[in-house]
Design a protein around this motif. Structure first.
Motif, PDB file in Angstrom:
ATOM      1  N   MET A   1       0.888  -1.216  -0.042  1.00 30.38           N
ATOM      2  CA  MET A   1       0.048  -0.119  -0.038  1.00 30.38           C
ATOM      3  C   MET A   1       1.035   1.002  -0.008  1.00 30.38           C
ATOM      4  O   MET A   1       0.611   2.346  -0.549  1.00 30.38           O
ATOM      5  CB  MET A   1      -0.978  -0.036   1.085  1.00 30.38           C
ATOM      6  N   ALA A   2       1.959   1.164   0.527  1.00 34.07           N
ATOM      7  CA  ALA A   2       2.995   2.526   0.686  1.00 34.07           C
ATOM      8  C   ALA A   2       3.479   2.738  -0.601  1.00 34.07           C
ATOM      9  O   ALA A   2       3.868   3.748  -0.877  1.00 34.07           O
ATOM     10  CB  ALA A   2       4.100   2.098   1.543  1.00 34.07           C
ATOM     11  N   GLN A   3       3.334   1.915  -1.671  1.00 31.83           N
ATOM     12  CA  GLN A   3       3.925   2.022  -2.971  1.00 31.83           C
ATOM     13  C   GLN A   3       2.918   2.919  -3.916  1.00 31.83           C
ATOM     14  O   GLN A   3       3.309   3.235  -5.069  1.00 31.83           O
ATOM     15  CB  GLN A   3       4.189   0.624  -3.609  1.00 31.83           C
ATOM     16  N   ILE A   4       1.490   2.889  -3.401  1.00 37.62           N
ATOM     17  CA  ILE A   4       0.825   3.383  -4.199  1.00 37.62           C
ATOM     18  C   ILE A   4       0.273   4.814  -3.584  1.00 37.62           C
ATOM     19  O   ILE A   4       0.084   4.889  -2.327  1.00 37.62           O
ATOM     20  CB  ILE A   4      -0.640   2.679  -4.209  1.00 37.62           C
ATOM     21  N   PRO A   5       0.068   5.816  -4.275  1.00 33.37           N
ATOM     22  CA  PRO A   5      -0.220   7.248  -3.873  1.00 33.37           C
ATOM     23  C   PRO A   5      -1.557   7.146  -2.966  1.00 33.37           C
ATOM     24  O   PRO A   5      -2.532   6.388  -3.375  1.00 33.37           O
ATOM     25  CB  PRO A   5      -0.325   8.080  -5.074  1.00 33.37           C
ATOM     26  N   SER A   6      -1.713   7.705  -1.824  1.00 36.48           N
ATOM     27  CA  SER A   6      -2.845   7.653  -0.927  1.00 36.48           C
ATOM     28  C   SER A   6      -3.811   8.326  -1.471  1.00 36.48           C
ATOM     29  O   SER A   6      -5.002   7.826  -1.358  1.00 36.48           O
ATOM     30  CB  SER A   6      -2.458   8.008   0.638  1.00 36.48           C
TER      31      SER A   6
END
Length: 156
Positions: free
Chosen positions: A55-60
């Motif tokens: 999830m940290a690799q995808i923009p929030s």
């Protein structure tokens, strides 16, 4: 094709749905029925290995939640798991939020003939309003907020 947004379910997707024992089952049921979020994370609310890193690799701003149930409870679960930082708060869609608005009006037509059990009312109202997934409402609303087409998104 590269997807531009990810919409997640919570229960059974971000963490497992098989609590380790009767104590965990009772805690989970209490959370669901009473719309209650504990002060500390119960063991069964452990995110899958590697999920936070993914999830940290995808923009929030491009990650959302589409879930049945109460928005307060599902937001609480995200926070307890430490995953709330990865999700756009404007992209959290929970079917019970619409049902809760209906329940504020005791004269609402959808409430005729209901029992006094609020959890049952929320279920029936959410279904009656056609806002539970996999109904289109939450998906269309998410696409509207994102400004994207369905082909640009993936639902996990």
């Amino acid at each position: 094709m590269k997807y531009r947004a990810v919409l997640w379910d919570i229960d059974g997707t971000l963490y497992g749905m098989n609590p380790g024992g009767m104590k965990e089952i009772r805690i989970q049921r209490r959370m669901e029925v009473a719309d209650w979020v504990p002060d500390e994370r119960p063991e069964f609310l452990t995110p899958y290995d590697g999920l936070a890193e993914l999830m940290a690799q995808i923009p929030s701003e491009r990650q959302g939640i589409i879930t049945n149930g109460s928005g307060k409870l599902q937001r609480g679960k995200l926070s307890l798991m430490g995953l709330d930082q990865y999700v756009n708060p404007e992209l959290i869609f929970a079917s019970y939020e619409q049902a809760e608005k209906v329940l504020e009006d005791p004269e609402h037509p959808l409430l005729k003939g209901f029992t006094n059990r609020e959890s049952h009312q929320k279920d029936v109202v959410a279904v009656g309003m056609k806002t539970q997934k996999p109904k289109r409402y939450m998906f269309e609303r998410a696409l509207e907020v994102l400004g994207l087409d369905a082909e640009d998104c993936v639902m996990v």
